[in-house]
Enzyme design. Structure first.
Site, PDB file in Angstrom:
ATOM      1  N   PHE A   1      10.980  24.637  89.660  1.00  0.00           N
ATOM      2  CA  PHE A   1      11.857  23.697  89.505  1.00  0.00           C
ATOM      3  C   PHE A   1      13.197  23.892  89.320  1.00  0.00           C
ATOM      4  O   PHE A   1      13.501  25.312  89.348  1.00  0.00           O
ATOM      5  CB  PHE A   1      11.327  22.918  88.208  1.00  0.00           C
ATOM      6  CG  PHE A   1      12.909  21.543  87.843  1.00  0.00           C
ATOM      7  CD1 PHE A   1      12.606  20.935  88.847  1.00  0.00           C
ATOM      8  CD2 PHE A   1      13.698  22.161  87.546  1.00  0.00           C
ATOM      9  CE1 PHE A   1      13.556  19.671  88.380  1.00  0.00           C
ATOM     10  CE2 PHE A   1      14.391  21.087  86.821  1.00  0.00           C
ATOM     11  CZ  PHE A   1      15.279  19.707  87.904  1.00  0.00           C
ATOM     12  N   GLN A   2      13.808  23.744  90.323  1.00  0.00           N
ATOM     13  CA  GLN A   2      15.158  23.668  90.274  1.00  0.00           C
ATOM     14  C   GLN A   2      15.275  25.753  91.294  1.00  0.00           C
ATOM     15  O   GLN A   2      16.070  26.471  91.191  1.00  0.00           O
ATOM     16  CB  GLN A   2      16.438  23.787  89.469  1.00  0.00           C
ATOM     17  CG  GLN A   2      16.127  22.304  89.181  1.00  0.00           C
ATOM     18  CD  GLN A   2      17.375  21.822  88.454  1.00  0.00           C
ATOM     19  OE1 GLN A   2      17.766  22.289  87.656  1.00  0.00           O
ATOM     20  NE2 GLN A   2      18.816  20.955  88.796  1.00  0.00           N
TER      21      GLN A   2
ATOM     22  N   LYS B   1      16.546  33.107  84.789  1.00  0.00           N
ATOM     23  CA  LYS B   1      16.685  32.655  83.122  1.00  0.00           C
ATOM     24  C   LYS B   1      16.334  33.621  81.886  1.00  0.00           C
ATOM     25  O   LYS B   1      16.789  33.839  80.536  1.00  0.00           O
ATOM     26  CB  LYS B   1      16.097  31.560  82.433  1.00  0.00           C
ATOM     27  CG  LYS B   1      17.089  30.502  81.640  1.00  0.00           C
ATOM     28  CD  LYS B   1      15.768  29.346  81.352  1.00  0.00           C
ATOM     29  CE  LYS B   1      16.641  28.644  80.003  1.00  0.00           C
ATOM     30  NZ  LYS B   1      16.432  27.481  80.300  1.00  0.00           N
TER      31      LYS B   1
END
Lengths: 565, 174
Positions: A110-111, A160
């Protein structure tokens, strides 16, 4: 220390005071850390493109690196236009974006988007941080690469999990083996250049964006002064030489001043500093400066001989090379007035036509005329892209370096408003005017919210002709006035848009109202928008068509044809 | 087709060595540069050097002198590029490696083995209707050998592309 703290500490260590950004899932650890670090002021934009343009303008006005941050995927791709804009104009932007965790990279998470691939052709260099211990060293190198040599944007991909990982064995330094910019000109080349300049009968100096980037304006003025050489600037070089100077030819190129283009066409020597000879400058390469030998000074050796063959290349930083040149010619002689310099001084005066054009609807030149009246020399003008930009290039006079900020190489519509925000943050004591077009302004108008909420005062002056003016002009001139999808219908009402953001919006329809509206905007503490209704179909002239000869400009006020010498 | 200035130049073959940081994505950076600036690369090989962290790339391309100059300057701008080495044939040893699979029935086999020996190539694998031969040499030698093989029937060719090394200097170890 977590990775995110290491990132912020590294930014602070390199003097970062402001960042422009927009948070999201993949940069949450980093944004969390901002709460604990008040040394950096974060300016929350409304679209990531705005962050990139603001960082770009911040860099251009201050000479320091401009920082922007976005989240992964669409956040990061929204930065792309801004990074490309900075790349084309050699602006030191460092763009950070989040990325999915290392373990998910390549899984279409996702993204997730391959920002290393996407930013590859539009950055000077890019990094993906794969080891939290290397954060400090990589950010250090990013600043070095962005700022040294020919400046340019650097992209940093921040997975992240790297942001929240514990930094245990911090790497302070990673050697960059492949990056050693040449900064001093070769003494033998300098000597030859000095001889060529002293022996030239009709020399012209050309200052490009590189003069601004290397802060070499004073040196350029000094060299011009010692030898009485007229100076033209490229659009990117605008403001590197005071445009009120008796030797200032103004901007050259497609929409430049005739006196500048004719001087180039008749010169026997061009000394070109920090310029890449874009097609908007040269027109037809075969006839560009056909009587002249060219000395090309640039820090990027790849620019030398890329578009135009040159007699003498000098690779080095503009400031150093000009200093070296001044030292060398100073020993030999000062040069008084020559037949050429006298003639040029006269033409420079003659080429200043009256732009106080009366009548309603307002003529764009009248708008420039009124804006010029309120502009102080430290004020900054940013622009959108299109006719209004070229009106600014041609008619607005700037006397101090870095006081006009515009998207030159990329020609990015929507640059003006976010750029004005970045400029104001960099230089809060200056008034910042965004001289924009109705088409351009509408592309990034959401940044009015940024201006309102962050309390950043900029004055948008919209030259509203209801058209995509430059496209319309080309359709008129080169496509038999067949207008295809260029009419914008004066929608939206920009004054109301400003009001919807809690800002002052003003309609200006008569020439007499312009001055008052500008003064009111200047007096206000907040950002404001002047929606100036101008004539629908006016052209920015003079010009030469794409690929045309720079000596064959048409339109404009000097009646003499190109070869008037 | 509209001719660009690169097409108008007098072209010849160039060989360029590039020392790069051994990092992920470096090859993408190089090939991206070649394609967006319109450089027509004929062969490219990548391998390790004696120095850890440094890879060696050899490219060959067809182009004029201005194209070559631009290529070298643009390559030098890449932060991951450590050094450019001129590998023009006058000052370098140039070699290429080639595997060729030739059709061979028992009748032709002896013939092929003889030709192969004569050309100092090696037969690496022999099947009932084919033979894989390894050829190492200058690109021209490989061309010539492949020409000879044609009449037997070439089933497959795999060439590495040009490898080269300067006759003097120690560029790899600096």
């Amino acid at each position: 220390m977590q990775g995110s703290e290491a990132i912020i500490k590294a930014l602070v260590a390199h003097g970062t005071k402001h960042v422009f950004g927009f948070p999201g899932g993949a940069v949450l650890p980093l944004y969390d850390e901002f709460l604990a670090h008040k040394e950096i002021e974060h300016i929350l934009v409304r679209h990531e493109q705005g962050a990139a343009h603001a960082a770009d303008a911040y860099a251009r006005v201050s000479g320091k690196a401009g920082i922007c941050i976005a989240t992964s995927g669409p956040g990061a791709t929204n930065l792309v236009t801004g990074i490309m804009t900075a790349f084309m104009d050699s602006s030191p932007v460092i763009a950070f974006a989040g990325q999915v965790p290392l373990s998910l990279i390549g899984n279409d998470a996702f993204q997730e988007s391959d920002m290393m691939g996407i930013t590859l052709p539009i950055t000077k260099h890019n990094y993906q941080i794969r080891d939290q211990n290397e954060i400090t060293a990589i950010i250090k190198n990013a600043f070095k690469v962005a700022l040294e040599g020919r400046p340019g944007p650097v992209y940093i991909d921040l997975p992240k999990d790297i942001q929240s990982a514990e930094v245990r064995k911090e790497v302070k330094e990673i050697e960059i083996r492949g990056f050693k910019p040449v900064t001093k000109g070769h003494p033998r080349q300098i000597k030859t250049a000095a001889e060529m300049i002293l022996n030239a009968e009709r020399p012209v100096l050309v200052g490009g964006g590189g003069v601004l980037l290397s802060n070499a304006s004073r040196e350029l003025q000094k060299l011009a002064g010692i030898l009485n050489i007229p100076v033209a600037t490229t659009f990117m070089g605008k403001s590197c030489f005071p445009e009120a100077h008796p030797l200032a030819l103004g901007v050259l190129g497609m929409h430049g001043r005739k006196v500048a283009n004719y001087a180039i066409s008749n010169a026997d020597l061009l000394v070109v500093v920090g310029c890449r000879f874009s097609d908007r400058i040269t027109g037809n390469i075969e006839t560009f400066a056909e009587k002249a030998k060219i000395i090309h000074i640039d820090i990027d050796s790849a620019e030398i001989g890329k578009n135009v063959p040159v007699e003498l290349p000098i690779v080095g930083d503009a400031k150093n090379v000009l200093q070296q040149l001044i030292e060398t010619v100073k020993k030999v002689a000062r040069k008084g007035e020559t037949a050429w310099s006298k003639k040029m001084r006269r033409f420079i005066k003659e080429c200043n036509c009256n732009i106080d054009v009366k009548g309603t609807p307002i003529d764009p030149r009248k708008l420039v005329f009124e804006l010029q009246k309120v502009l102080k020399e430290d004020d900054i003008v940013t622009t959108g892209v299109g006719q209004q930009q070229m009106f600014a290039a041609h008619f607005i006079k700037r006397t101090k370096p870095r006081t006009i900020v515009s998207s030159g190489g990329a020609g990015t519509m929507g640059f003006g408003l976010p750029a004005s925000i970045g400029a104001k943050v960099a230089k809060p004591e200056s008034e910042v005017f965004n001289f924009d077009g109705d088409g351009s302004f509408a592309m990034t108008q959401q940044e009015l919210a940024t201006a309102k909420v962050e309390g950043i005062k900029t004055i948008s002056v919209i030259m509203n002709n209801a058209y995509l003016g430059m496209v319309r002009q080309w359709a008129e001139l080169f496509f038999d006035r067949r207008y295809s999808e260029v009419y914008l219908s004066r929608v939206p009402d920009f004054a109301k848009i400003a009001e919807a953001h809690g800002l002052k919006g003003m309609h200006v329809e008569r020439p007499a109202e312009i001055g008052a509206a500008l003064r009111e905007a200047i007096k206000s503490d907040e950002a404001s928008v002047l929606d100036v209704i101008v004539k629908e179909e006016t052209n920015i002239l003079p010009m030469f068509p794409a690929g045309g000869n720079i000596a064959d400009m048409f339109g404009g006020c000097i009646k003499v044809k190109g070869k008037f010498f | 087709m509209i001719e660009g200035k690169k097409e108008r130049e007098a072209k010849h073959k160039h060989i360029v060595g590039i020392l790069v940081e051994d990092q992920p994505g470096v090859l993408a950076k190089l090939s991206g540069l070649f394609s967006r600036r319109g450089f027509n690369i004929e062969t490219i090989i990548v391998g390790k050097t004696a120095k850890p962290g440094v890879s060696h790339i050899v490219i060959s391309l067809l182009g004029g002198d201005r194209t070559l100059e631009q290529l070298e300057k643009q390559l030098n701008k890449l932060v991951d590029v450590i050094k450019i080495i001129d590998l023009s044939p006058e000052r370098s040893v140039v070699r290429e490696h080639c595997l060729v699979k030739v059709a061979s029935n028992p009748k032709a086999r002896a013939d092929l083995i003889n030709i192969s020996k004569l050309h100092k190539t090696s037969a690496l694998d022999i099947g009932k209707d084919y033979m894989i031969i390894e050829v190492i040499g200058k690109p021209q030698k490989i061309d010539n050998f492949l020409d000879l093989m044609r009449k037997y029937g070439i089933k497959e060719v795999s060439r590495t592309g040009i490898n080269a090394m300067q006759r003097s200097g120690q560029n790899n170890h600096k």
